[in-house]
Design a protein around this motif. Structure first.
Motif, PDB file in Angstrom:
ATOM      1  N   ASN A 124       0.938  -1.114   0.022  1.00 35.65           N
ATOM      2  CA  ASN A 124      -0.011   0.024  -0.036  1.00 35.65           C
ATOM      3  C   ASN A 124       1.031   1.333  -0.093  1.00 35.65           C
ATOM      4  O   ASN A 124       0.484   2.275  -0.603  1.00 35.65           O
ATOM      5  CB  ASN A 124      -0.926  -0.040   1.128  1.00 35.65           C
ATOM      6  N   SER A 125       1.980   1.183   0.714  1.00 37.39           N
ATOM      7  CA  SER A 125       2.530   2.352   0.687  1.00 37.39           C
ATOM      8  C   SER A 125       3.584   2.548  -0.450  1.00 37.39           C
ATOM      9  O   SER A 125       3.868   3.687  -0.846  1.00 37.39           O
ATOM     10  CB  SER A 125       3.756   2.396   1.993  1.00 37.39           C
ATOM     11  N   ALA A 126       3.979   1.492  -1.020  1.00 36.19           N
ATOM     12  CA  ALA A 126       4.793   1.699  -2.442  1.00 36.19           C
ATOM     13  C   ALA A 126       3.697   2.141  -3.403  1.00 36.19           C
ATOM     14  O   ALA A 126       4.144   2.898  -4.266  1.00 36.19           O
ATOM     15  CB  ALA A 126       5.081   0.213  -2.867  1.00 36.19           C
ATOM     16  N   THR A 127       2.405   1.620  -3.456  1.00 38.75           N
ATOM     17  CA  THR A 127       1.357   2.264  -4.091  1.00 38.75           C
ATOM     18  C   THR A 127       1.101   3.734  -4.227  1.00 38.75           C
ATOM     19  O   THR A 127       0.978   4.409  -5.251  1.00 38.75           O
ATOM     20  CB  THR A 127      -0.042   1.397  -4.296  1.00 38.75           C
ATOM     21  N   ARG A 128       1.143   4.227  -2.601  1.00 41.68           N
ATOM     22  CA  ARG A 128       1.078   5.483  -2.640  1.00 41.68           C
ATOM     23  C   ARG A 128       2.141   6.541  -3.242  1.00 41.68           C
ATOM     24  O   ARG A 128       2.010   7.374  -3.561  1.00 41.68           O
ATOM     25  CB  ARG A 128       0.791   5.711  -1.166  1.00 41.68           C
TER      26      ARG A 128
END
Length: 134
Positions: A124-128
């Protein structure tokens, strides 16, 4: 490919922490047993070889669980660890079998679920971050 390497690294770190906890719990249980009951009834290498067997089983099953991506297979490996440990130990070492099945099994399942959550947070943080950069 980068995400798979990151997920595998997270899995290996979490399962390594579970291994460290198993070693610590083993030491605590050993000290408690000797304080309450006294020395082990067996002579020779029996207690050390049982511990070594469980540690090798734990390492083997947890390394496989860390590198296999499917969660159902990981859970199956956790069940296989508990059943294999019980099969090896229950006839002659029932107290050790109960301890190692409970502690090793719980740590294996906890590592699987904690690693899964950390991988979800990481994805999720990589996508953000990817969305912010574009």
């Amino acid at each position: 490919m980068k995400n798979k390497v990151r997920a595998c690294a997270i899995n290996l770190c979490v399962h390594s922490a579970a291994f460290t906890l198993l070693i610590g719990l083993n030491d605590i249980a050993h000290r408690l047993y000797k304080a309450w009951i006294g020395d082990f009834g067996s002579r020779g290498i029996a207690s050390g070889s049982v511990t070594l067997l469980v540690i090798l089983l734990f390492i083997g099953f947890n390394v496989l669980a860390a590198i296999i991506p499917l969660k159902a297979v990981k859970i199956s490996l956790g069940v296989a660890f508990v059943l294999t440990t019980a099969w090896f130990l229950f006839p002659y070492h029932p107290l050790r079998a109960a301890f190692y099945c409970a502690a090793g099994g719980l740590l294996t399942f906890a590592a699987i679920f904690i690693a899964s959550e950390l991988n979800s947070l990481s994805a999720n943080s990589a996508t953000r971050e990817h969305v912010k950069c574009t």
